[in-house]
Design a protein around this motif. Structure first.
Motif, PDB file in Angstrom:
ATOM      1  N   TYR A  16     -93.928  39.667 -38.366  1.00 27.77           N
ATOM      2  CA  TYR A  16     -94.025  39.002 -37.218  1.00 27.77           C
ATOM      3  C   TYR A  16     -92.800  38.718 -36.337  1.00 27.77           C
ATOM      4  CZ  TYR A  16     -98.755  37.751 -39.276  1.00 27.77           C
ATOM      5  OH  TYR A  16     -99.942  37.965 -39.669  1.00 27.77           O
ATOM      6  N   ALA A  17     -91.746  38.831 -36.787  1.00 26.25           N
ATOM      7  CA  ALA A  17     -90.510  38.628 -35.975  1.00 26.25           C
ATOM      8  C   ALA A  17     -90.469  39.302 -34.648  1.00 26.25           C
ATOM      9  CB  ALA A  17     -89.294  38.824 -36.808  1.00 26.25           C
ATOM     10  N   GLY A  18     -90.751  40.679 -34.609  1.00 32.48           N
ATOM     11  CA  GLY A  18     -90.722  41.449 -33.406  1.00 32.48           C
ATOM     12  C   GLY A  18     -91.659  40.875 -32.332  1.00 32.48           C
ATOM     13  N   TYR A  31     -91.373  37.510 -42.375  1.00 27.29           N
ATOM     14  CA  TYR A  31     -90.448  37.522 -40.915  1.00 27.29           C
ATOM     15  C   TYR A  31     -90.498  38.965 -40.760  1.00 27.29           C
ATOM     16  CZ  TYR A  31     -86.232  37.910 -38.588  1.00 27.29           C
ATOM     17  OH  TYR A  31     -85.193  38.406 -37.517  1.00 27.29           O
TER      18      TYR A  31
END
Lengths: 159, 157
Positions: free
Chosen positions: A21-23, A18
């Motif tokens: 890669y979330a951004g 998370y």
């Protein structure tokens, strides 16, 4: 390795996935679904899905977790997207900043139209052909040209 | 040369973006088996796209991270207990001493007990009425017998 840890259900690896890669995914989600609440839902769904289906990564043909997640992000985003008539204009702040929007803006008009309907709207070649009253083969050609341009765009900017 | 032309056609980018048709994906996978160097090219394209996306990340709100992680913690709690889990257990039990906590089996027990008590009550009323009727019957039989005896004795008088 992160994938192996995810496969065995390591929760720290899930958090790392998370955080890593979330951004980047959220940025692309906002280009696909310019309404924040819906974009948030997409991100939650993508990560929940990824935790459950991490075992399918190896057979997906993808080499990086990012593009594997990106593909699913687009699928969920298309389902969450509002029709353009429902947008008020205030939500579109992220649209012209993202990589896909930057690429979209440099395309010739015919490629722009086909790429928008195909990538952002998730329409099939047949549906686009019907919408634009053009033969499917021509739509295919336009999309192929757009993909060649995308290759050049990526190579030129992020090689 | 043919492979270079295939790569330059943008098929890999189309696959990576999820725009390739099923036939195109199958063809690409077949080509990847024939030419393993295509795997490297797929990785190049994916890395380029990843770099591009990472160039301008936009972090989702903090509550989104919490929602995603909450799911992990919930799964952990139901799969195996992890002492390091930072779950906060909130006890909503009133502390006034007027309430008790019982096992869920008591609920079934009380339902059965309630039904059985109704059945026994019905049977008790039923047999009581039956008993009453038989008593009445017996009394009336006795009365008839006495009258008959009186009738048989009276002609002799």
């Amino acid at each position: 390795m992160l994938i192996e840890r995810l496969v065995i259900g390591d929760s720290a690896a899930k958090e790392l996935l998370y955080d890593r890669y979330a951004g980047a995914l959220y940025n692309i989600t906002l280009q696909l679904v310019p309404v924040k609440e819906r974009a948030n839902e997409v991100v939650v769904k993508v990560f929940h899905w990824s935790f459950l289906h991490i075992g399918t990564f190896r057979t997906s043909g993808h080499r990086t977790l990012f593009t594997w997640l990106l593909r699913k992000t687009r699928e969920f985003a298309i389902k969450e997207a509002l029709p353009e008539t429902a947008l008020t204009g205030t939500e579109l702040m992220k649209q012209e900043e993202g990589i896909l929007q930057q690429f979209y803006l440099i395309l010739p008009a015919d490629q722009q139209q086909v790429f928008r309907l195909s990538y952002f709207k998730g329409l099939s070649i047949t549906t686009i052909a019907r919408l634009l009253a053009l033969p499917e083969a021509q739509i295919n050609e336009i999309l192929k040209e757009a993909m060649k341009s995308f290759r050049q765009f990526l190579k030129k900017t992020w090689n | 040369m043919e492979l270079k032309f295939y790569i330059e056609s943008g098929i890999i980018e189309s696959f990576v973006l999820g725009l390739a048709t099923e036939e195109e994906v199958e063809e690409l996978q077949h080509m990847r088996r024939l030419y393993p160097e295509l795997d490297t090219e797929v990785e190049f394209v994916e890395r380029r796209l990843e770099r591009a996306a990472f160039d301008e990340p936009a972090m989702p709100p903090v509550e989104i991270r919490e929602r995603v992680l909450q799911k992990i913690r919930w799964e952990e709690g139901h799969g195996h207990s992890d002492p390091s889990s930072n779950y906060t257990f909130i006890n909503i039990q009133p502390k006034d001493g007027n309430h008790i906590l019982v096992h869920r089996w008591w609920k079934i027990f009380f339902i059965i007990f309630f039904i059985m008590s109704k059945v026994f009550l019905f049977l008790a009323i039923f047999y009581y009425l039956k008993y009453r009727m038989s008593q009445e019957q017996q009394r009336s039989d006795n009365l008839h017998q006495m009258i008959r005896q009186e009738q048989t004795q009276s002609p002799l008088l």
